[in-house]
Design a protein around this motif. Structure first.
Motif, PDB file in Angstrom:
ATOM      1  N   LYS A   2      63.976  20.354  -9.581  1.00 55.02           N
ATOM      2  CA  LYS A   2      64.965  20.671  -8.556  1.00 55.02           C
ATOM      3  C   LYS A   2      65.758  19.414  -8.174  1.00 55.02           C
ATOM      4  N   THR A  99      63.481  12.596  -7.752  1.00 62.26           N
ATOM      5  CA  THR A  99      64.293  13.793  -7.511  1.00 62.26           C
ATOM      6  C   THR A  99      65.770  13.435  -7.588  1.00 62.26           C
ATOM      7  N   CYS A 149      77.721  21.537 -10.082  1.00 65.73           N
ATOM      8  CA  CYS A 149      76.752  21.908 -11.119  1.00 65.73           C
ATOM      9  C   CYS A 149      77.232  21.511 -12.503  1.00 65.73           C
ATOM     10  N   LEU A 154      73.655  20.942 -13.999  1.00 68.09           N
ATOM     11  CA  LEU A 154      72.619  21.673 -13.283  1.00 68.09           C
ATOM     12  C   LEU A 154      72.963  23.155 -13.242  1.00 68.09           C
ATOM     13  N   SER A 155      71.943  23.985 -13.160  1.00 66.10           N
ATOM     14  CA  SER A 155      72.167  25.389 -12.820  1.00 66.10           C
ATOM     15  C   SER A 155      72.002  25.544 -11.312  1.00 66.10           C
ATOM     16  N   GLN A 157      70.357  27.569  -9.687  1.00 62.86           N
ATOM     17  CA  GLN A 157      68.972  27.902  -9.350  1.00 62.86           C
ATOM     18  C   GLN A 157      68.081  26.653  -9.255  1.00 62.86           C
ATOM     19  N   ASN A 158      68.555  25.543  -9.796  1.00 64.53           N
ATOM     20  CA  ASN A 158      67.797  24.298  -9.717  1.00 64.53           C
ATOM     21  C   ASN A 158      68.316  23.365  -8.625  1.00 64.53           C
ATOM     22  N   CYS A 159      69.122  23.897  -7.707  1.00 64.89           N
ATOM     23  CA  CYS A 159      69.706  23.089  -6.631  1.00 64.89           C
ATOM     24  C   CYS A 159      69.197  23.545  -5.273  1.00 64.89           C
TER      25      CYS A 159
END
Length: 198
Positions: A2, A99, A149, A154-155, A157-159
């Motif tokens: 994430k 992260t 993104c 990034l997608s 859903q990963n944020c």
């Protein structure tokens, strides 16, 4: 993994536009009356979307109001004097454990360099920073989240996105991000811990 996407104003940096004219006008009440009279929030949002303050000032009828608003960029440093230290500590904890951290901010293209001049770390700490005034896009428009993104690979859903505006939090969720409404560093820490990030 994430990634955490930060808003900046009133999450990492305190912003108070009254401070731009407090020395000239003498009281917060006088400045507040001026800001109300010129509908500063609406004009400032237009600047965040890519318009110039000189053009916004030229729309005003009163010469003193024009002069004051046109001086905003040169006075801007006074409006962002302090970091919100608790949020910065959390940001650095996230970075230290690996992260990814990025930023999406509604911020004028004219005043962003001033803000970075006052707080140089803003230009160094994030992997990707999307500044609305440079993009001519505003949160909560979906495209500004998608642009982050794309640039950060990034997608949604990963944020995990954090912002002090409920509208922007809702906008992030609408594109598939998890999102946290920022109210204080302490509450933010609880929210990150609940998600297993701290």
């Amino acid at each position: 993994m994430k990634a955490v996407i930060f808003d900046i104003g009133n999450v990492l940096i305190q912003w108070d536009p009254h401070l731009a004219w407090l020395d000239e006008m003498g009281s917060r009440e006088a400045v507040a009356e001026f800001l109300t009279r010129i509908d500063f929030p609406k004009r400032n949002l237009r600047a965040d979307g890519g318009e110039d303050f000189a053009d916004l000032a030229a729309e005003l009828e009163d010469a003193d109001d024009q002069r004051r608003l046109s001086s905003y960029v040169e006075r801007y440093a006074m409006t962002v004097p302090h970091k919100i230290e608790g949020t910065w500590r959390l940001l650095h904890r996230l970075k230290e454990q690996g992260t990814p951290v990025h930023a999406i901010t509604n911020w004028s293209a004219e005043t962003w360099p001033v803000g970075v001049g006052v707080h140089p770390e803003l230009g160094e700490v994030f992997g990707v920073t999307v500044v609305s005034g440079q993009e001519k896009l505003l949160k909560p428009q979906p495209e500004i989240f998608r642009r982050l993104c794309d640039r950060a690979d990034l997608s949604p859903q990963n944020c995990i996105f954090v912002d002090d505006s409920p509208r922007n939090v809702d906008g992030a969720r609408a594109v598939g991000m998890d999102a946290i409404h920022f109210t204080s560093p302490q509450a933010f820490e609880v929210a990150l811990t609940a998600r297993g990030l701290l």
